[in-house]
Each structure stands twice: as C-alpha cells, then as structure tokens.
Design a protein around this motif. Structure first.
Motif, short mmCIF file in Angstrom:
data_model
loop_
_atom_site.label_atom_id
_atom_site.label_comp_id
_atom_site.label_asym_id
_atom_site.label_seq_id
_atom_site.Cartn_x
_atom_site.Cartn_y
_atom_site.Cartn_z
N CYS A 128 0.85 -1.19 0.00
CA CYS A 128 0.00 0.00 0.00
C CYS A 128 0.89 1.24 0.00
N ALA A 129 0.36 2.35 -0.52
CA ALA A 129 1.13 3.58 -0.61
C ALA A 129 0.20 4.78 -0.68
N TYR A 130 0.62 5.87 -0.06
CA TYR A 130 -0.10 7.13 -0.16
C TYR A 130 0.43 7.92 -1.34
N ALA A 131 -0.46 8.56 -2.09
CA ALA A 131 -0.05 9.46 -3.16
C ALA A 131 0.57 10.72 -2.55
N PRO A 132 1.52 11.37 -3.22
CA PRO A 132 2.17 12.57 -2.67
C PRO A 132 1.19 13.67 -2.27
N SER A 133 0.09 13.81 -3.02
CA SER A 133 -0.89 14.85 -2.71
C SER A 133 -1.76 14.50 -1.52
N GLY A 134 -1.78 13.22 -1.14
CA GLY A 134 -2.66 12.77 -0.07
C GLY A 134 -4.08 12.53 -0.54
N TYR A 172 1.97 -12.13 -7.74
CA TYR A 172 1.52 -11.22 -6.68
C TYR A 172 2.27 -9.89 -6.69
N LEU A 173 1.58 -8.83 -6.25
CA LEU A 173 2.19 -7.51 -6.09
C LEU A 173 2.84 -7.45 -4.71
N SER A 174 4.13 -7.19 -4.65
CA SER A 174 4.85 -7.20 -3.38
C SER A 174 5.07 -5.80 -2.80
N ALA A 175 5.15 -4.77 -3.66
CA ALA A 175 5.38 -3.41 -3.18
C ALA A 175 4.92 -2.42 -4.24
N CYS A 176 4.57 -1.22 -3.79
CA CYS A 176 4.21 -0.15 -4.73
C CYS A 176 4.58 1.19 -4.11
N SER A 177 4.87 2.15 -4.97
CA SER A 177 5.24 3.48 -4.51
C SER A 177 4.97 4.49 -5.60
N PHE A 178 4.28 5.57 -5.25
CA PHE A 178 4.11 6.66 -6.21
C PHE A 178 5.46 7.33 -6.42
N THR A 179 5.65 7.87 -7.62
CA THR A 179 6.85 8.67 -7.87
C THR A 179 6.62 10.06 -7.26
N ASN A 180 7.24 11.08 -7.78
CA ASN A 180 7.09 12.41 -7.19
C ASN A 180 5.75 13.08 -7.52
N ASP A 182 1.25 12.18 -8.43
CA ASP A 182 0.17 11.19 -8.36
C ASP A 182 -0.02 10.47 -9.68
N MET A 183 0.68 10.87 -10.72
CA MET A 183 0.41 10.39 -12.07
C MET A 183 1.17 9.13 -12.46
N GLN A 184 2.18 8.75 -11.68
CA GLN A 184 2.96 7.55 -11.99
C GLN A 184 3.15 6.72 -10.72
N ILE A 185 3.16 5.41 -10.91
CA ILE A 185 3.36 4.52 -9.76
C ILE A 185 4.32 3.40 -10.16
N LEU A 186 5.18 3.04 -9.22
CA LEU A 186 6.19 2.00 -9.43
C LEU A 186 5.77 0.77 -8.64
N THR A 187 5.87 -0.41 -9.25
CA THR A 187 5.46 -1.64 -8.59
C THR A 187 6.54 -2.71 -8.69
N SER A 188 6.52 -3.64 -7.75
CA SER A 188 7.38 -4.83 -7.82
C SER A 188 6.51 -6.06 -7.59
N SER A 189 6.99 -7.20 -8.09
CA SER A 189 6.11 -8.37 -8.12
C SER A 189 6.86 -9.67 -7.94
N GLY A 190 6.09 -10.68 -7.59
CA GLY A 190 6.62 -12.04 -7.51
C GLY A 190 6.94 -12.63 -8.87
N ASP A 191 6.60 -11.91 -9.94
CA ASP A 191 6.96 -12.40 -11.28
C ASP A 191 8.40 -12.05 -11.65
N GLY A 192 9.14 -11.45 -10.69
CA GLY A 192 10.55 -11.16 -10.90
C GLY A 192 10.84 -9.83 -11.57
N THR A 193 9.81 -8.99 -11.74
CA THR A 193 10.00 -7.71 -12.41
C THR A 193 9.52 -6.55 -11.56
#
Length: 375
Positions: A128-134, A172-180, A182-193
């Motif tokens: 889970c992650a909060y967007a920079p704007s909240g 599965y989705l293991s982590a996520c984080s908005f960039t600087n 609200d328009m882009q988000i970075l994710t990591s996964s159990g698929d190795g990418t």
C-alpha cells in the motif's frame, strides 16, 4: 530447442540424421560453458577493482565520532483497527494520516482514529502507498494488481466503488510506490519484475528485468538524487535501476538469503537492506560496495523491514522475533531494542518529519512511537 526443431523438420522431409552429429555441430553446452566462464572472469575483475578502493572500514572512520546520547522512545498509541496480520503501511506527507494493509483490508487513519476501511476482493493485501498529494492511496497483493482509490472528505463515501486498476503483473504484487507525482506509480512483483505505470491510463511506461526470482521490495531515491530506485528480492540481490532507460546500473549480492526490505539513506548516496539472513546491511553507491553489516550472534531471526532516522544516524530494523533493533549507522553498534509487539514486525516507517515512527505486526496492530523528552 533449436536442435530438436531442425531434427524434426529434417526427419519429416524423409532424411535421417544422427542426433549426436547435430549436437556436436551446434555445441550448445560448450557455448554456455564458455559464456559462464567469461561472466565469472568479468565478475572477478570487478570485485578486484572494488577491493582496490576498499582502504578502510566505516566503523574505523567513525571511531572519532561522538557516541549517541540517551535513546528513549515511547509508544504513543496502539492501533487495533485491523482484524488480521498487518503487512504494510505508509505515511501521508501531511504527517497526520497513515494507510495500512492487512490480509483482507486496507485501513486509512486520519490523525490516528480509524476513519476508513476498504475490504479488498483478495486476501493478503501486501502493498500500500499514499499518493504525494494525499488525495489517493494504492494497494494490491495476491490479486496481481495495483489498484488506486481516490479519497475525499466524505467519511460515508464508498471508496471501493471508485477503485481503479492501474497495474497488472503475472504474479503477486509485493510493493508499490508513487513517484514524485500522483500520475505515476512504481510496482514490484513475484513475477521477478518491477514496472512503472501511468495512473490515468494504466499504460506500462517502463519495465525492469534483472532479478532471477521474486522481487519483494523497492524504494525510490530522494527526489534530488535523480530518477533511480532500488529493489531487493529472493535472489539475494539488491539492484539499482535507472527509471528512464529501464537498465540496472548497480547490483549488490552479499546477503545470504531473501532481501525483504530496502531503504535509501536520506542523502540518496547509500541504501540499507534487511534480510532473512538476520542481518541489515549498508551499501555505498559511490564506493559501489557494502560498507557495513548490522548483526549480532544473538539475533537469529530475519529482518523484515528497515528505515533510517531523518539524519541518517540511526537505522531501525523490524525483526521476526517481535522486536525492533535500533543501530548506530556509523559505528555499527546496536543502541536500543524496542519491545511491544506480540508477533513478527512486518513493516515500519519513519514519519516524514522524523519525530515518530509507526510499526505494523502480525499481532494485528500498529504502534506509533515517538522520541521521549531528553532523548
């Protein structure tokens, strides 16, 4: 595969060829052996070059640095809104709100009374992650998706109805984080990418391939240091990526087991990692090597989450033995042990202003701790 295909085509044409002769002609095993030997040689040369720059240990440089004073942190509040294991949490930049996820739900906390709870259609909401704007939160888990929920001031609004699926992985989705933004988000996964997505359109902007197993964690570099992020996974590697090119620009492989958490040093020149091998480690990006290991013989359980104090002098590590160990980053010594959770500590994050931190646990609770007076 290529050899078998050519053989079947030839046999189908009415000709007979000895498979051994075809294999000898292609010699795939010899080619792979040569490539592996060349790769190992290059790795050895790189390690030799790194070793030439390894002239002194971090704790030796820090011998003249003053030790830390009295260290006291007290629990301000225990949050019991989740009915299952807490797996992830994130602070809003306004320092007043927290989003946390558990096995079956996502909780939104405003000024620390429970305000919203969103029930997910899957179990194990791992990220889970909060967007920079909240104004939005993102989450996902065993549904292989990353979903974004826009927020409003209406406490009675049905957030689940406004859900928007942004990212889709093949595991599965293991982590996520908005960039600087609200328009882009970075994710990591159990698929190795790892992957970078456009929130509005759901379009894949960049994919990052380089891990040989599940990617378990990621962290974006502080904004002033550029477009890079670090990831860690079950292949025991921590990789640093260029978000623009999609290339892995640095890789570190000194852990002996899965890397569960990575976090950039406040300056962006280094990062820490926590692993199932019961150690936390510090990597200096400019020196291109590991510079410190935080461990004790008495610590035998894995580290699940790490974060730095605002100054970078302290490293907090959440462990599977229900404790939080606090390390002096420079001297490499443990300065405190924080107790309170009744099951493994799965996540911890320092508040944006550095005055407090929140930890989540498999005991279904989150604990808010802050510096005691005189500490």
């Amino acid at each position: 595969g290529l050899v078998q295909t050519s053989l079947s085509d030839t046999v189908g044409s009415g000709f007979s060829i000895n498979p051994e002769m075809a294999t000898q002609e292609v010699q795939p095993n010899e080619t792979l052996t040569n490539l592996k030997a060349e790769s190992d040689t290059l790795k050895t040369k790189l390690e030799d070059e790194r070793a030439k720059l390894h002239d002194v240990e971090l704790h030796q440089v820090a011998e003249k640095v003053d030790g830390l004073g009295q260290f006291i942190m007290k629990t301000r509040r225990t949050l019991k809104g989740h009915g299952n294991k807490v797996l992830c949490m994130d602070w809003c930049k306004d320092k007043r709100r927290i989003v946390s996820s558990s096995q079956v739900s996502v909780g939104l906390l405003d000024n620390f009374p429970e305000e919203h709870a969103v029930t997910m259609p899957c179990t194990w909401v791992m990220a889970c992650a909060y967007a920079p704007s909240g104004c939005a939160v993102a989450c996902g888990g065993l549904d292989n998706k990353c979903s974004v929920y826009p927020l409003s001031l209406d406490k009675n609004e049905n957030l689940a109805a406004k859900k928007k699926s942004v990212a889709m992985h093949t595991n599965y989705l293991s982590a996520c984080s908005f960039t600087n933004s609200d328009m882009q988000i970075l994710t990591s996964s159990g698929d190795g990418t790892c992957a970078l997505w456009d929130v509005e359109s759901g379009q894949l902007l960049q994919s990052f391939h380089g891990h040989a197993a599940d990617v378990l964690c990621l962290d974006l570099a502080p904004s002033e240091t550029g477009n890079t992020f670090v990831s860690g996974g079950c292949d025991k590697k921590a990789n640093v990526w260029d978000m623009r090119s999609g290339q892995c620009i640095q890789s570190f492989e000194t852990h002996e087991s899965d890397i569960n958490s990575v976090r950039y040093y406040p300056s962006g020149d280094a990062f820490a990692s926590g692993s199932d091998d019961a150690t936390c480690r510090l990597y200096d990006l400019r020196a291109d090597r590991e510079v410190a290991i935080y461990s004790k013989e008495s610590i035998i359980f894995g580290a699940s989450s790490v974060d730095f104090s605002l100054s970078g002098r302290l490293l907090f590590g959440g462990y599977n033995d229900y404790t939080i160990n606090v390390w002096d980053v420079l001297k490499g010594t443990r300065v405190s042990i924080l107790f309170g959770h009744e099951n493994r500590v799965s996540t911890l994050r320092l508040s944006p202003d550095g005055t407090a931190f929140c930890s989540g646990s498999w005991d279904h609770t989150l604990r808010l701790m802050h510096w005691a007076s005189g500490s």
